[in-house]
Design an enzyme around this catalytic site. Structure first.
Site, short mmCIF file in Angstrom:
data_model
loop_
_atom_site.label_atom_id
_atom_site.label_comp_id
_atom_site.label_asym_id
_atom_site.label_seq_id
_atom_site.Cartn_x
_atom_site.Cartn_y
_atom_site.Cartn_z
N CYS A 268 57.14 36.58 67.70
CA CYS A 268 55.80 36.08 67.38
C CYS A 268 54.89 37.24 66.98
O CYS A 268 55.05 38.36 67.44
CB CYS A 268 55.21 35.32 68.56
SG CYS A 268 55.00 36.31 70.03
N LEU B 119 45.45 35.74 73.47
CA LEU B 119 44.68 35.44 74.67
C LEU B 119 45.12 36.29 75.85
O LEU B 119 44.28 36.70 76.67
CB LEU B 119 44.81 33.95 75.02
CG LEU B 119 44.17 32.98 74.02
CD1 LEU B 119 44.46 31.54 74.41
CD2 LEU B 119 42.66 33.20 73.95
#
EC number: 2.5.1.7
Length: 423
Positions: free
Chosen positions: A120, A129
């Site tokens: 990713c 986050l």
């Protein structure tokens, strides 16, 4: 490589099925054991899944002793000595959830290096986050060559507002905050049962975590954590999968030890559809008559909304319910890949942006299909049970990440299903 062969058309499931410990709970619990600088941590009710083996190896790679007793579903972790600060790429790269070791390693050592999991990108919402929260607590984050490096001589308590209630980010920041100086407040925190289970373990280890299960978490940092013993909660997604299996086969199944409150979002939609769902002393019983079920509209949301991990399986149920149902996916992008495989079995569906329209009650035929992800694997197998003829499901590595002996459990309930090795 193995494949599953299902002979469908007149399957009607009945009996009892035992649910394993929760995959989505045990992975962060294993990460939390890294924080215990004194004593051993014993986890019970641990499911035998490939993801659990992977996380065990991630923890072992930090020079931590991990003993997995599969016969008794128990893992004993001893992190009391000095630990390494770099998670092994070989195992981190296999599993997205492995990013949750970043916070515990950083909190324990003051330095952590973890490869980005599953390929990713750094800008993707979940990883972003995690890193923003750690930076708010004083960590310096760098990314070089696919590796995330975090440094903080001592993390500091902070107020963190999360743009999205990410489960993994909430877990990572909770664990990091347990050893930080001062108080950390996480606003818009994830509220899933797995968050509550992690908070219980951390508090048993000597942490001070309050508010788990609500939108606001308050963590008061302590000097150190110690080992303890903790039982992993039951897997609400496995339980939900068998609820759907019973519903779509006009079955009568007791899902033993399933927790009603954890499954309430799914149960509410099953009841709306016309499925008979009742709480009993030993679990949740599901009875159904497919001919009387009604189409519904579903939207996936963070807990306590409808779980995204049940979206694919619920699509399979919609396929046998006469009429037009819809399911909107608001949590993850590109999570309708299973519909292409289900179309090979005769499913009539359309996708418009984040919503799939399912035209249910039309004939389904067995076909050769391939799993596209973990929950899609289960959905294709369930669809095979109600399709006429034989369905062959390949690429079972996805299935083994989250279901233990899935085909054997279905067979005991009456499905004509087998798992064979492909030459």
């Amino acid at each position: 490589m193995d494949k599953i062969i299902v002979k469908g058309g007149n399957t009607r499931l009945s009996g009892e099925v035992v649910i394993e410990g929760a995959k989505n709970a045990v992975l962060p619990l294993l990460a939390a054991t890294i924080l215990a600088s004194e004593g051993q941590t014993t986890l019970t009710n641990v499911p035998i899944l490939s993801d659990v083996y992977t996380m065990n190896n991630v923890v072992r790679g930090l020079d931590i002793a991990v003993d997995f007793d599969e016969e008794n579903n128990t893992v004993v972790v001893d992190a009391s000595g000095e630990i390494l600060d770099q998670a092994p790429y070989e195992y981190v790269s296999k599993m997205r959830a492995s990013i949750v070791v970043l916070g515990p390693i950083l909190a324990r050592n003051g330095h952590a290096k973890v490869s980005m999991p599953g390929g990713c990108t750094i800008g993707s919402r979940p990883i972003d986050l995690h890193l923003k929260g750690l930076e708010a607590m004083g960590a310096k984050i760098t990314q070089v060559g696919g590796d995330i490096t975090a440094t903080a001589e001592k993390l500091k308590g902070a107020t963190i507002y999360m743009d999205f209630p990410s489960v993994g980010a909430t877990q990572n920041l909770m664990m990091a905050a347990t050893l930080a100086d001062g108080v950390t407040t996480i606003e818009n925190a994830a509220r899933e049962p797995e968050i509550v289970d992690l908070a219980i373990l951390l508090n048993e280890m000597g942490a001070n975590v309050k508010g788990a299960g609500t939108e606001k978490l308050v963590i008061k940092g302590v000097k150190s954590l110690h080992g303890t013993q903790h039982a992993v909660i039951q897997d609400r997604i496995e339980a939900g999968t068998f609820m759907v299996a019973a519903a779509m086969t006009s079955g009568n199944v007791l899902i033993k030890d399933a927790i009603w409150e954890h499954n309430r979002p799914l149960i509410s939609k099953l009841l709306e559809m016309g499925v008979d769902v009742k709480e009993e002393d030993r679990g949740i019983r599901v009875k159904s008559d497919v001919s009387k079920l009604k189409p519904v509209a579903v939207k996936t949301l963070p807990h306590p909304g409808f779980p995204t991990d049940m979206q694919a399986q619920f699509t399979a149920l919609m396929a046998v319910v006469k009429g037009k149902s819809s399911i909107s996916e608001t949590v993850f992008e590109n999570r309708f890949q299973h519909l292409e495989e289900m179309r090979r079995m005769g499913l009539h569906s359309e996708i418009l942006r984040d919503t799939a329209m399912i035209h249910g009650g039309l004939p389904l035929q067995g076909a050769r299909v391939m799993s596209t992800d973990l929950r899609a694997s289960a959905a294709l197998i369930l669809t095979g049970m109600v399709a006429e003829g034989t369905t062959t499901v390949g690429k079972l590595t996805h299935l083994d990440r989250g279901y233990y002996k899935f085909h054997e459990k279905l067979a005991k309930l009456g499905a004509q299903i087998s798992r064979v090795s492909e030459a």
